[in-house]
Motif scaffolding. Sequence first.
Motif, mmCIF file in Angstrom:
data_model
loop_
_atom_site.group_PDB
_atom_site.id
_atom_site.type_symbol
_atom_site.label_atom_id
_atom_site.label_comp_id
_atom_site.label_asym_id
_atom_site.label_seq_id
_atom_site.Cartn_x
_atom_site.Cartn_y
_atom_site.Cartn_z
ATOM 1 N N LEU A 1 0.924 -1.148 0.089
ATOM 2 C CA LEU A 1 -0.065 -0.049 0.118
ATOM 3 C C LEU A 1 0.958 1.237 -0.086
ATOM 4 O O LEU A 1 0.418 2.185 -0.626
ATOM 5 C CB LEU A 1 -0.906 -0.103 1.138
ATOM 6 C CG LEU A 1 -2.028 -1.156 1.168
ATOM 7 C CD1 LEU A 1 -2.906 -1.086 2.391
ATOM 8 C CD2 LEU A 1 -3.164 -0.730 0.093
ATOM 9 N N LYS B 1 2.571 1.886 -3.448
ATOM 10 C CA LYS B 1 1.454 2.195 -4.373
ATOM 11 C C LYS B 1 1.088 3.901 -4.311
ATOM 12 O O LYS B 1 0.404 4.283 -4.940
ATOM 13 C CB LYS B 1 0.303 1.425 -4.502
ATOM 14 C CG LYS B 1 0.494 -0.142 -5.142
ATOM 15 C CD LYS B 1 -0.819 -0.689 -5.306
ATOM 16 C CE LYS B 1 -0.522 -1.898 -5.844
ATOM 17 N NZ LYS B 1 -1.759 -2.751 -6.056
ATOM 18 N N GLY B 2 1.340 3.920 -2.850
ATOM 19 C CA GLY B 2 0.815 5.301 -2.214
ATOM 20 C C GLY B 2 -0.534 5.463 -2.006
ATOM 21 O O GLY B 2 -0.930 6.555 -1.702
ATOM 22 N N VAL B 3 -1.097 4.493 -1.667
ATOM 23 C CA VAL B 3 -2.748 4.283 -1.119
ATOM 24 C C VAL B 3 -2.605 4.924 0.141
ATOM 25 O O VAL B 3 -3.397 5.720 0.694
ATOM 26 C CB VAL B 3 -3.075 2.831 -1.290
ATOM 27 C CG1 VAL B 3 -4.523 2.699 -0.865
ATOM 28 C CG2 VAL B 3 -3.205 2.440 -2.651
#
Lengths: 275, 470
Positions: free
Chosen positions: A170, A173-175
């Motif tokens: 996460l 991905k930069g979520v």
Amino acid sequence: MFIVLLANLPLRIFAENQWIFGIASIISPEKNLFLYKDLTDYLSKRTHKEIVLLFKREYGEMNRLIENSKVHFASICTGSLLDLDPTQIRVIVVPEVRGKTTYQAFIITNNKVNIDSIQALRGKIFAFTDPLSNSGWLYSHYLLKKNGYSAENFFKKSYYTYSHDRSILLVNKGVVEAASVDSLVFEFMAQETPESVQNIKVIHRSDEFTAPPLVASTRLSQEEFLFIREIFLDLDRTREGKDILRKLKIDRFRVPPAKAFRNVLQMKKVLHETE
Amino acid sequence: MKLNSLYPRKTKNQIFLLIIGLGATTMLINLVITFSFQRKFIEENLEQLLSSQHAIVHEILAEAFLFQNIFTIHEVIEAIADKSSLILNVYILDKDKIYLTDALVLHKFPYLPAISSATTVISPKSGIRLFYKPIQVNDVLLGYQVFEIDTDKINAQIYLKVVRLLMLQCLVLMMGVVIGGKIIFFLTKPLETLTEKVKETDFETFPMEIWLPRYAPLEVHQLRDNLFEMSVRLMDSTEKIREKEQQLAHHENLAAIGRMSAQVAHELKSPIMTIKLLSHKINAECGNCRFEPDMPVIEKEADRLAIRVNDLLGFSKPMELQFTEQRLLFLLEEVMIDADQRYGSALTVNVKTENDVIFLTDKEKLLRIFSNLVDNAVEAGARKLEITTKIEKKSMIFDITDNGIGLEQGIAKKIFMPFFTTKSKGTGLGLSITQMLVQAMNGTIWTDEEYPQGARFLLEFKHEKNFDYR
């Protein structure tokens, strides 16, 4: 031969010619499975018993199973060990990885966000793993406390991923903008799938903690406990064992020193004092 | 006018134009229909597609929402966005339409949240449509899954498909034109061949025989056949006209000659009569005078002049025919008797005939014809003359051969001309009068130039009915 039970299936009571090996998911079960297959086959051969794997996503669930002697032995997180009644468990072994029987907690962030200190984490979206996890929860809370912050209103939003690899994915991905993860898992992923950590930077590394242990429940007799310990300690002395350890990225298993988990216990005390 | 001048005149080019026109029109219509249909289909099915997508993942999303499982939420919407090129992004909003996460990790929702509960919103950004799908459990709203669709992209994809289809169809059209051109060439070749042959044809090459390939259309074959028949009839008609003109010219010549002959005969008749009378008188009164031996000569020469004058009168006299039934054998006997009486042993006349028939003819004219031919043979030095008769259906042919000096090469057509002669004596009217008589009786006379042993004349008389073989 081994039989795998996934976390959501109802628990069965096996005869004593079967031993239940609990796995609290430090990494996602689907990634765990193939790693433990060879180990369980080996254990079966050595113990002449059928070894049954039982995965649980949440550490608390695994702790309940250990306490209730629903599992014979289990791999758990360092943090969840402290949640167990010490009279109900015995530490079998801890893994030695790259010459150490210790690991660290990493605070990781995405490259694209401008975070390079703990203070800069304020108002960000953060991922923890499990409330009982040392590297995935306890340490980060302790760290914030140490810096005069409270985790409850420090972040904009926080999530629980229940596995370190998911937290890492996460953040990559930069979520989520940051997370607290197990260094062993992070380094394992960096080695196996470098692209899964290519957008990550580590902004903080903790002190060393004793590696996540294998513990035995009261279901194992003392004799059985010593027997299983011997099997694990013996792994690096056999060719088959060495292959298994190579897959697990573990050098060998060692008996931890006394008071190996003291520093984690102290962190927990500090945290609970102010609550 | 200008458009008219552009219109091709050749059948081949007209068909080419037709193929291209039809092909292009079909292509255009197809493209318009494809474009409209695709657009309509996508628009109608987009809502349905997104609803289906949402329905498939709704339970997972709802559970993940309940347990704040950001990993699963992101994994699901990322998979949806990756699967379909029509979906620009998928956003997750909470129940208050506050941004939580999105598939592309933009960290924001770039649109004003929809005020109404409408599921489809057109954003101020051109070409963007937002589809709001609620995430709920037991009618309890948890949040929203928002699909961001770029309709411009959809249109671009449709245009691309249409362009590809256009290129493919252009290729097919080109192939059609090439193949069609070959077929057109193949099919119009017979017509072109016919046209060229007709252009090349002149009267000298009549009748018009034109070869066409078997595959040529039936109409072209029929046209060719009609042209052939027309050319045959034209040739026959022209031939007849030419013959008639020749005959007319010949008759006019003959008429002119006849008039002249009559005039000359008339002028000469009286003096000849006078010479004869006076010579007769002198002969009667002279007795034994010294001119007595010359009187017979004068009379003889006068007689000879009279014969020539009669010849001239015979040429100018109008022909009156009298047809009666005559037996062939009897008539041929009379010819032999006449020849014998006039020439005796100097000429042998043989007659051959397979049939003895009764036929209609002008006996006097026919005997005169044979008499002239006998005279002609004798004048050519013949000592033998043979007459062979042949009956063919409704034609009677007389084949008259002699063993005289024959005819010189190249004079066959001239011998029947008035005053034409190769002899030192005579008026040159004999054969001309013979031809007149034959033609007056609807017959034909000609000569065989190749006959090696003398002269050969052939007479043909057509009979209206079948011959009577009584």
